[in-house]
Design a protein around this motif. Structure first.
Motif, PDB file in Angstrom:
ATOM      1  N   PHE A 115      32.162  51.861  41.509  1.00  0.00           N
ATOM      2  CA  PHE A 115      32.705  50.882  42.433  1.00  0.00           C
ATOM      3  C   PHE A 115      32.435  49.463  41.964  1.00  0.00           C
ATOM      4  O   PHE A 115      31.479  49.189  41.255  1.00  0.00           O
ATOM      5  CB  PHE A 115      32.135  51.076  43.841  1.00  0.00           C
ATOM      6  CG  PHE A 115      30.631  51.102  43.923  1.00  0.00           C
ATOM      7  CD1 PHE A 115      29.902  49.921  44.022  1.00  0.00           C
ATOM      8  CD2 PHE A 115      29.935  52.294  43.902  1.00  0.00           C
ATOM      9  CE1 PHE A 115      28.524  49.937  44.105  1.00  0.00           C
ATOM     10  CE2 PHE A 115      28.556  52.326  43.981  1.00  0.00           C
ATOM     11  CZ  PHE A 115      27.848  51.146  44.078  1.00  0.00           C
ATOM     12  N   GLU A 116      33.355  48.569  42.372  1.00  0.00           N
ATOM     13  CA  GLU A 116      33.161  47.140  42.160  1.00  0.00           C
ATOM     14  C   GLU A 116      32.406  46.557  43.343  1.00  0.00           C
ATOM     15  O   GLU A 116      32.416  47.118  44.449  1.00  0.00           O
ATOM     16  CB  GLU A 116      34.504  46.445  41.955  1.00  0.00           C
ATOM     17  CG  GLU A 116      35.198  46.898  40.675  1.00  0.00           C
ATOM     18  CD  GLU A 116      36.456  46.132  40.348  1.00  0.00           C
ATOM     19  OE1 GLU A 116      36.918  46.229  39.183  1.00  0.00           O
ATOM     20  OE2 GLU A 116      36.995  45.444  41.243  1.00  0.00           O
ATOM     21  N   LEU A 117      31.791  45.397  43.102  1.00  0.00           N
ATOM     22  CA  LEU A 117      30.815  44.888  44.056  1.00  0.00           C
ATOM     23  C   LEU A 117      30.816  43.364  44.035  1.00  0.00           C
ATOM     24  O   LEU A 117      30.647  42.761  42.968  1.00  0.00           O
ATOM     25  CB  LEU A 117      29.434  45.427  43.659  1.00  0.00           C
ATOM     26  CG  LEU A 117      28.202  44.912  44.381  1.00  0.00           C
ATOM     27  CD1 LEU A 117      28.187  45.425  45.813  1.00  0.00           C
ATOM     28  CD2 LEU A 117      26.947  45.372  43.650  1.00  0.00           C
ATOM     29  N   VAL A 118      31.025  42.754  45.194  1.00  0.00           N
ATOM     30  CA  VAL A 118      30.889  41.303  45.345  1.00  0.00           C
ATOM     31  C   VAL A 118      30.212  41.049  46.691  1.00  0.00           C
ATOM     32  O   VAL A 118      29.989  41.962  47.485  1.00  0.00           O
ATOM     33  CB  VAL A 118      32.258  40.581  45.302  1.00  0.00           C
ATOM     34  CG1 VAL A 118      32.897  40.706  43.922  1.00  0.00           C
ATOM     35  CG2 VAL A 118      33.194  41.104  46.385  1.00  0.00           C
ATOM     36  N   SER A 119      29.883  39.793  46.943  1.00  0.00           N
ATOM     37  CA  SER A 119      29.344  39.440  48.248  1.00  0.00           C
ATOM     38  C   SER A 119      30.389  39.712  49.332  1.00  0.00           C
ATOM     39  O   SER A 119      31.595  39.550  49.105  1.00  0.00           O
ATOM     40  CB  SER A 119      28.940  37.971  48.274  1.00  0.00           C
ATOM     41  OG  SER A 119      27.830  37.737  47.439  1.00  0.00           O
TER      42      SER A 119
END
Length: 221
Positions: free
Chosen positions: A201-205
């Motif tokens: 998975f991709e992850l950002v704030s």
């Protein structure tokens, strides 16, 4: 108490990860290259072991993983402009860690990668950035092709901001940034959540608490 081998154990994300693993009842085993790095990670509660990622072979990685039950690959060649190190650290460091885990009988493996590395790079991309993207892409593919219990975490742009504990997770998410401390929190959560095995998975704030976001992490079809 579980020993967690952290490859790239003196890196920025790793140094934030060690105290979180300690707080969760684990013993981080930080693989570092220099003695002064060993002292630094020991101060964070980690057990330091020496490993030169570029010089060591897979058997040496396996020996460094002795007594561990999981591996976190958090190493990177860094923004040094060195194209070759993207291969020797970001790619070969990962593939030797994967093989080392297999040789050591370790199943659990969490890899810190980068957002968007499966996307084609533009014709105007610098050689260093292209090498970085290709190294991360190929390292992730190698891990997915292994028979390990893997998780691939692909954060957006990394910052040194204070952690928020709130993230956005998805198979793909809009471009964004995230504090390294929140990436470390996600990695720590993945280690203790078997539902993340087989998840990439991709992850950002974002606005979802880490634990809740990780529980909903997408798995491949």
């Amino acid at each position: 108490m579980t020993r967690i081998a952290v490859v790239g154990g003196h890196g920025a994300v790793a140094r934030l990860l060690h105290p979180l693993l300690v707080a969760a009842g684990h013993t981080p085993v930080a693989l570092v290259r220099r003695e002064e790095q060993a002292d630094a990670v020991a101060a964070l509660g980690a057990e330091a072991r020496m490993l030169d990622i570029e010089a060591a072979d897979a058997a040496t990685f396996a020996a460094a993983f002795e007594g561990c039950e999981a591996v976190v690959f958090a190493a990177g060649g860094g923004p040094d402009g060195n194209t070759e190190r993207k291969r020797t650290v970001d790619l070969e460091g990962s593939t030797k860690s994967i093989e080392g885990a297999r040789l050591a009988g370790i199943r659990r493996f969490v890899q810190v990668s980068a957002m968007g590395v499966d996307e084609p790079v533009g014709d105007d991309t610098s050689p260093v950035w292209q090498a970085y993207v290709e190294a991360k892409r190929d390292a992730d593919a190698a891990l997915r092709a292994s028979d390990l219990d893997w998780t691939v975490v692909r954060p957006g742009g990394l910052t040194d901001d204070e952690p928020t504990g709130l993230v956005e997770v998805g198979a793909t998410v809009s471009r964004g940034s995230i504090p390294r401390a929140d990436v470390a929190a996600v990695v720590a959560a993945c280690i203790d959540d078997p539902s993340t095995v087989g998840a990439q998975f991709e992850l950002v704030s974002g606005d979802v608490p880490v634990g809740e976001a990780i529980a909903a992490a997408p798995h491949p079809a």
